[in-house]
Design an enzyme around this catalytic site. Structure first.
Site, PDB file in Angstrom:
ATOM      1  N   ASP A 404       0.736  -1.158  -0.329  1.00  0.00           N
ATOM      2  CA  ASP A 404       0.130  -0.313   0.517  1.00  0.00           C
ATOM      3  C   ASP A 404       0.636   1.790  -0.010  1.00  0.00           C
ATOM      4  O   ASP A 404       2.391   1.541  -0.030  1.00  0.00           O
ATOM      5  CB  ASP A 404      -0.817  -0.036   1.433  1.00  0.00           C
ATOM      6  N   GLU A 407       2.480   5.298  -3.764  1.00  0.00           N
ATOM      7  CA  GLU A 407       2.196   6.299  -5.208  1.00  0.00           C
ATOM      8  C   GLU A 407       3.520   6.726  -5.519  1.00  0.00           C
ATOM      9  O   GLU A 407       3.845   7.358  -6.425  1.00  0.00           O
ATOM     10  CB  GLU A 407       0.812   6.960  -4.843  1.00  0.00           C
ATOM     11  N   ASP A 483      -8.595   4.508  -1.854  1.00  0.00           N
ATOM     12  CA  ASP A 483      -9.930   4.460  -0.537  1.00  0.00           C
ATOM     13  C   ASP A 483     -11.408   5.027  -1.355  1.00  0.00           C
ATOM     14  O   ASP A 483     -11.548   5.968  -1.439  1.00  0.00           O
ATOM     15  CB  ASP A 483      -8.942   5.287   0.143  1.00  0.00           C
TER      16      ASP A 483
END
Ligand code: GLC
Length: 806
Positions: A404, A407, A483
């Site tokens: 997670d 990015e 999300d």
């Protein structure tokens, strides 16, 4: 530099006349070289090159000053092609492809793509280099249907939209927010007239304007690096997607447990809560395969550690969970706490595994644990180091990894990610700035994770889940859409995203069931679970502080409903597993737009609220509040209700869809392979159920089986069970043709036949079915029972049975 661009345009008009061709940014044209599959124009400071890459794929690269980065997405090397013509005259360079021709004029830098009928479909009008990157503008010749581009909000059809490729963490993303976590710069043009794909392989910040500013122009820009475009041609959208996935690689076969239902929240802790959760599923007979541990299992958010307070005995907990038939997936973020008493940090420092600022200092930024350093995943040595860090988690028994925040997300920098001048090292040891490679960071993290797991446990198929990704990332991991929010609008958006991510080469995709942020109504949660049954990655997940979201958290009525919904996933597992196998081989999506299989049907390009699951089932999930029915479009010819075999013809139908009931249709002529319900994939189902949808009196189907966890299938340890059924004059035959040597461990087989029309039922009911092995010996003769819309019979499973007559 913009001025330079303008000069280029003016220069471009001059064309190449064999003497003084000059390009404002690239300088003088020095020479042109031609080989059997490659055409290169050498300018003083740049080299446009056209390469026939594979059948139907042309690579256009324009390097300026320095060489282009090695692709992170493309795995194939150019093929030695024969039978393709490469032409170069003074003014034009051209290539003949199976599905059209491509011409390039090195003087003006114009490129033109014509289809097999010689009709122009795409022209590169101009291309401008400047200090702020490269801009290319294409004439799209009236095309109005564009798909793909990976995970994007925006309308389903991307025509008329602008968007950016810059992997971004944006919790509770609004319905129109762009960009998000993943960038796949692959744009698919598809309509009944034909299809092509444009893959702009550049991981820096890039943007698309698809007819938004000028209705006939596609504008693409990239902020750094070379211009890299693959034009993927094909006779229809399916072939274009297949070819794109050959270029960027296929999803690996996941372990079977990763196809089961999965339960997550931020966070289930401490240990006892996790164990209670597991018991909660088993006590209520609600199937579930996987439990996720979010960041609170760690010691102060230090990756690869366990909280001594909340998870004092992880191995014991994992053993118990395994005994109960659960697998466990742990979250791992890239941020490594900068803490000199933390072994992972110290060992990474020793290896020089972290990214640095231009000054040579390690870049430090805040994520969950506070100040962190970040691995340089582009670098092979750093990836190897990272992969080895998983050892203790595997030793404790953890089954899969969830990457997670990759990015990468950084809390305290102005751009919320690495500063653009942070240095990374590519595989070749070449130093690049983050600005050049931002969009591949997450994908390279997933790669490091997968490669590590493969090294540490070579006999097991790894499961890796990632939030951030780039083209080709399907080779390393499954992905989820980040999300999202508890709303019907987000439920719809999830499906739109799956469809476009699927044609961007990534079949293994899912969304947080129920929506990550917010609390779904019981109805919304059940509807989302319903969509999840047909979603490749099926996981409920919710944010910190959200209300309980277990399938039994909404009261008795919904517990029953949710159980029935999840049961369906387990009934369908043989079909779902087979769909994964197909996607692994052909690269086509599992959740696929109707136009993939019905390219000449105009409606098929409009619909994003129904989809094909594989190529034989059509799913029309309910995505609206309080709906009790749904308008469904059926393409092709005849379809039968999955549930009761009712026949429906091509066209629009209003069908019943009360809560808990997802309209699902099966293409006439299909044998589906389903099974009796199990509580997890670690349990063997008793009965294999063949559902024969044969309104047209014949049907076929195939199902794929293997051990579900190792690579033994690569050495012949699999079974592809092909079945064909014919009904004629009140008689029927069912023939089996198995390939491979794997033997599934079912005890029984039920054959259920939906002959479409009720009048046939009585012809079979009460008779016996004769089971024969190869050679004709009869095994047994079960009696055929009659149901409302079907006849069925059950017999003991034996791999020997080769035919049944009834
Ligand atoms: C990010 C993830 C989310 C996770 C949370 C805590 O927001 O997208 O899934 O629960 O971080 O780790």
């Amino acid at each position: 530099m913009l001025v330079y661009g303008l000069i280029l345009l003016i220069g471009a008009q001059l064309g190449f006349n064999g003497r003084a061709a000059q390009n404002a940014t690239l300088g003088k044209l020095v020479k042109i070289e031609k080989s059997r599959k490659e055409l290169s124009a050498y300018y003083q400071s740049g080299k446009p090159k056209l390469l026939l890459f594979k059948p139907g794929i042309v690579h256009i690269s324009i390097e300026r000053d320095s060489a282009a980065l090695k692709s992170f997405a493309v795995i194939e090397s150019p093929e030695n092609l024969t039978g393709h013509k490469v032409k170069a005259t003074g003014r034009k360079m051209g290539m003949d492809l199976p599905d059209g021709t491509i011409e390039f004029m090195p003087g003006s830098m114009k490129l033109s793509f014509k289809d097999a009928n010689g009709k122009e479909v795409l022209d590169l009008e101009d291309i401008l280099f400047s200090d702020s990157g490269v801009v290319a503008r294409f004439d799209i010749h009236g095309a109005r249907n564009f798909y793909g581009l990976g995970e994007k909000t925006l309308p389903y059809n991307k025509y008329g939209s602008r968007c950016t490729m810059w992997n971004t963490d944006f919790p509770a993303y609004p319905l129109t927010y762009d960009p998000l976590y993943e960038s796949i710069p692959f744009l698919l043009k598809a309509d009944p007239k034909g299809a092509y794909g444009l893959f702009f392989d550049n991981p820096s910040r890039a943007s698309f304007d698809i007819g938004a500013t000028d209705s006939n122009t596609l504008a693409y820009s990239a902020s750094k690096g070379a211009f890299q475009l693959y034009i993927v041609t094909g006779k229809n959208p399916a072939q274009v997607v297949e070819r794109f996935s050959q270029l960027t690689g296929k999803m690996n076969m996941p372990p079977r447990w990763a196809l089961g239902y999965q339960q997550s929240r931020w966070s289930y802790y401490p240990e006892q809560t996790v164990l209670n959760l597991a018991h909660g599923f088993r006590e209520r007979s609600i199937p579930c395969d996987v439990i996720y541990l979010d960041i609170n299992y760690m010691d102060g958010y230090r990756c690869f550690t366990w909280s001594p307070k909340d998870f004092p005995t992880p191995k014991l907990m994992l053993d118990t969970l395994h005994d109960l038939g659960f697998k466990v997936v742990t979250i791992i973020d890239p941020g490594i706490k900068a803490d000199s008493s933390y072994g992972v940090y110290e060992s990474g420092l020793k290896k020089g595994a972290f990214v640095r600022e231009p000054s040579g200092k390690y870049f430090v930024g805040d994520v969950w644990p506070g100040a962190c350093v970040f691995p340089d995943f582009l670098n092979k040595k750093a990836r190897e180091w990272w992969g080895n860090q998983y050892k203790p988690l595997l030793a404790a028994g953890v089954d899969g990894m969830w990457n997670d925040m990759n990015e990468p997300s950084v809390f305290n920098t102005p751009n919320k990610t690495f500063p653009l001048n942070v240095m990374e090292k590519t595989g070749n040891g070449e130093k690049v700035t983050h600005a050049e490679v931002h969009n591949v960071y997450g994908m390279q993290m997933a790669r490091a994770t997968r490669e590590g797991l493969e090294r540490l446990e070579p006999d097991k198929r790894p499961f890796v889940l990632t939030r951030s990704n780039y083209a080709g990332g399907q080779r390393y991991s499954a992905m989820w859409t980040g999300d999202n929010v508890s709303s019907y609008a987000h439920l719809k958006l999830a499906l739109t995203m799956f469809l476009n991510i699927g044609v961007s080469g990534q079949p293994f995709v899912g969304s947080d069931v129920g929506g990550f942020v917010g609390n779904p109504s019981p109805e919304l949660f059940s509807r989302w679970l319903e969509l999840g049954v047909f979603t490749p990655f099926y996981r409920t997940h919710s944010t910190w502080g959200s209300k309980p979201r277990e399938p039994w958290a909404f009261g008795a009525k919904y517990t029953k409903l949710n159980r029935e919904i999840i049961d369906r996933r387990y009934e369908l597992l043989p079909e779902i597993y087979t769909a994964f196998r197909n996607a692994h081989l052909d690269g086509l999506p599992i959740v696929r737009p109707l136009y993939i299989d019905y390219p000449y049907d105009k409606e098929a390009y409009k619909l994003s609220d129904e989809f094909l699951f594989g190529d034989r089932m059509l799913v029309a999930p309910v995505l609206d509040s309080a709906a009790v029915d749904k308008d469904v479009y059926l393409p092709g010819k005849k379809w039968l209700s999955f549930y009761n075999g009712t026949e429906l013809d091509r066209g629009w139908h209003k069908v019943e869809a009360p809560l808990g009931h997802t309209p699902v249709f099966v293409k006439d002529g299909t044998i589906l392979f389903t099974q009796s319900v199990v509580q997890s994939t670690s349990e063997q189902a008793d009965t294999l159920v063949l559902r024969v949808y044969a309104a047209g009196a014949s049907a076929d189907g195939k199902a794929y089986f293997d051990d579900g966890e190792t690579y033994a299938y690569r050495h012949g340890d699999y079974l592809m069970l092909n079945a064909v059924c014919e009904l004629k004059n009140a008689r029927g035959t069912l023939l089996f043709n198995p390939e491979g040597r794997y033997v599934p461990r079912y005890k029984y087989v039920t054959v259920r036949i939906y002959p479409g029309s009720v009048k046939y039922l009585s012809r079979f009911a009460g008779k016996t079915a004769m089971l024969r092995v190869a050679g004709g010996k009869m095994l047994s003769a079960p009696v055929i029972r009659s149901g409302e819309n079907a006849v069925e019979f059950t017999f003991p499973f034996s791999p020997e049975i080769s035919s049944i007559s009834f």
